[in-house]
Design an enzyme around this catalytic site. Structure first.
Site, PDB file in Angstrom:
ATOM      1  N   TYR A 205      64.574  21.971  38.496  1.00  0.00           N
ATOM      2  CA  TYR A 205      63.756  20.773  38.741  1.00  0.00           C
ATOM      3  C   TYR A 205      63.599  20.530  40.238  1.00  0.00           C
ATOM      4  O   TYR A 205      62.482  20.304  40.740  1.00  0.00           O
ATOM      5  CB  TYR A 205      64.389  19.553  38.091  1.00  0.00           C
ATOM      6  CG  TYR A 205      63.640  18.266  38.381  1.00  0.00           C
ATOM      7  CD1 TYR A 205      62.412  18.016  37.780  1.00  0.00           C
ATOM      8  CD2 TYR A 205      64.154  17.309  39.256  1.00  0.00           C
ATOM      9  CE1 TYR A 205      61.703  16.856  38.044  1.00  0.00           C
ATOM     10  CE2 TYR A 205      63.457  16.136  39.527  1.00  0.00           C
ATOM     11  CZ  TYR A 205      62.235  15.909  38.919  1.00  0.00           C
ATOM     12  OH  TYR A 205      61.538  14.761  39.194  1.00  0.00           O
ATOM     13  N   LYS A 209      60.077  20.596  42.740  1.00  0.00           N
ATOM     14  CA  LYS A 209      59.644  19.500  43.601  1.00  0.00           C
ATOM     15  C   LYS A 209      59.574  19.927  45.071  1.00  0.00           C
ATOM     16  O   LYS A 209      58.695  19.480  45.822  1.00  0.00           O
ATOM     17  CB  LYS A 209      60.572  18.287  43.433  1.00  0.00           C
ATOM     18  CG  LYS A 209      60.461  17.631  42.060  1.00  0.00           C
ATOM     19  CD  LYS A 209      59.036  17.176  41.784  1.00  0.00           C
ATOM     20  CE  LYS A 209      58.872  16.464  40.464  1.00  0.00           C
ATOM     21  NZ  LYS A 209      57.492  15.995  40.230  1.00  0.00           N
ATOM     22  N   THR A 242      62.083   5.519  34.069  1.00  0.00           N
ATOM     23  CA  THR A 242      61.130   6.126  33.148  1.00  0.00           C
ATOM     24  C   THR A 242      61.879   7.015  32.151  1.00  0.00           C
ATOM     25  O   THR A 242      63.099   7.168  32.231  1.00  0.00           O
ATOM     26  CB  THR A 242      60.089   6.988  33.903  1.00  0.00           C
ATOM     27  OG1 THR A 242      60.749   8.140  34.450  1.00  0.00           O
ATOM     28  CG2 THR A 242      59.435   6.202  35.024  1.00  0.00           C
TER      29      THR A 242
END
Length: 484
Positions: A205, A209, A242
């Site tokens: 991840y 990014k 989120t």
């Protein structure tokens, strides 16, 4: 190494997370200034059906924009459209299907959008997955790298021509790449971008990014170099409450829930910097920056490594089956089109890595077969002429100008370069169909600065070496070389 390969990225990311939480504990969320109305402008927001993406889509619609929510769950996307329409009477919002984990879907989306004939002023690359178990996209790429980065890399390139045509030098189109503070703890492994040797969901991840940040910087340099009216920024929204955190390990999830209520930003707060990057007048013409909490910030030291940026760009193009290549010898802002790409936008033509200099008129038969791929009938346009249409002729039987394929559109651009667009995609192979042999009826001039005068023997040897080199490069065997 397998255990450490999993543990170390996890530790690095959680340390970064602690640092972000401490910042958010002592600093308020960025408050958006008054944003200008965006009536008549068009935006695409990937992952715009929920979370921060939904908030970005909703606010842009409120500003009067025509917003396309791009997502891979149709029911969710249509529900978001209905919700936004119920909250505002401004602008327009609709849903288009896009699965960023499928390169085929990305290409289909770009084609469907272009078929609408709409301009494009803002592209928000927001969609993403975080710390998922090891799995691959349908194209065989690691999911987080493939969806978070590679899908957006391709989507941006496919829409770049539309963004360019929609922008003006006093009112740029904008690309907003949603990244993350996790990139500070990332390592870019160019030998294993797919994390196959040792998979770490945290490391994969963070790498995706970091790749987005580096892509932002690379693209910015190319856009500036080509005087293209498009700006691009990387946005770090902070830690936002989120659904992305559902894949944390169990202890971390137990800790995350109470901490999120106290310290995490809301989706609306997380979306504020992305909105600022997308439409704020303060950032008009400003690109190549990393934005955090409404301010420019320094990204990781690795992200500024231009050699790594170039290698990542090259490998990304290779993963897309060489459909898009950045030219490394000439103007890097110009993208090469291979024979298997559909011509749907404006391109600078290249042949064997060399910019094609199109002559200004058709030529007789004896000039066929030069290393210039196509001959242009008529003068090149000036910037003030806008777009003009010219016929082209190539290396065919008979006189070059006897064969008139579908026309080519030509326009001169700021920066003293010309771009071309073949009207019929079927003729794209013509742009690369000519063999690199040159039958010049005029003299070729090559200037060299010599430190001393050559003797007759040295001159003969030197010209012979040049002639042999030219023949090796594909020039006719009867070529003559003279020194004057």
């Amino acid at each position: 190494m397998g255990f450490l390969g999993v543990l170390l990225p996890m530790i690095r990311l959680y340390l970064v997370g602690v640092r972000v939480l401490l910042y958010q504990l002592f600093n308020r969320s960025f408050t958006l200034p008054a944003l200008p109305k965006q009536n008549g402008r068009v935006a695409i927001v990937t992952g715009g059906a929920r979370g921060m993406g939904f908030e970005v889509a909703r606010r842009l619609t409120e500003l009067g924009m025509h917003v396309i929510i791009a997502g891979n769950v149709e029911e969710e996307g249509l529900e978001a459209v209905t919700k936004i329409r119920g909250q505002t009477k401004e602008g327009k919002v609709e849903f288009l299907f896009l699965d960023l984990s499928s390169l085929h879907s990305v290409r289909q989306f770009a084609q469907r959008f272009k078929a609408t004939g709409l301009p494009l002023h803002v592209l928000v690359n927001n969609a993403g997955v975080m710390m998922v178990p090891e799995c691959q996209t349908e194209d065989g790429y690691e999911l987080q790298f493939g969806l978070n980065f590679l899908g957006h890399f391709l989507l941006t390139h496919l829409l770049l021509d539309t963004l360019t045509h929609s922008g003006h030098h006093d009112n740029h189109s904008r690309i907003v790449n949603m990244t993350s503070a996790t990139h500070y703890g990332a390592c870019l492994n160019l030998d294993d971008l797919q994390s196959r040797s040792c998979y770490s969901s945290h490391g994969a991840y963070a790498q995706s990014k970091l790749a987005l940040v580096m892509f932002t910087y690379s693209l910015h340099e190319q856009l500036v170099g080509g005087a293209v009216p498009v700006s691009t920024s990387a946005v770090d929204p902070g830690m936002v409450d989120t659904d992305l955190y559902q894949n944390l390990c169990s202890p971390a999830q137990l800790l995350q829930r109470p901490v999120a209520k106290l310290l995490f930003r809301t989706p609306a707060e997380g979306a504020s910097t992305a909105l600022f990057a997308a439409v704020a007048t303060e950032l008009e013409g400003v690109g190549g920056c990393y934005l955090y909490n409404g301010q420019r910030a320094a990204s990781s030291e690795t992200s500024y490594d231009q050699e790594l940026q170039a290698q990542l760009w090259k490998q990304s193009c290779s993963l897309l089956h060489d459909n898009w290549r950045a030219n490394t010898n000439l103007d890097r802002s110009l993208i090469r089109c291979d024979h298997d790409i559909q011509w749907q936008g404006w391109y600078r033509m290249f042949y064997q890595g060399t910019s094609v200099g199109m002559p200004e008129s058709c030529v007789p038969r004896f000039r066929c077969g030069t290393n210039v791929t196509l001959w242009l009938n008529g003068p090149h346009p000036r910037p003030e002429d806008g777009i003009v249409t010219r016929e082209v002729c190539g290396r065919w039987n008979g006189d070059c100008c006897d064969y008139k394929p579908p026309s080519i559109k030509v326009k001169a651009c700021p920066g003293n370069y010309t771009v071309y667009k073949l009207v019929d995609p079927l003729t794209c192979n013509m742009a690369y169909g000519t063999e690199p042999r040159t039958h010049f009826q005029q003299r070729l001039r090559l200037r060299m600065d010599l430190q001393r005068e050559l003797s007759h023997a040295e001159t003969a040897q030197f010209t012979s070496q040049i002639r042999e080199k030219l023949i090796q490069m594909g020039y006719p065997s009867d070529i003559t070389v003279k020194m004057v």
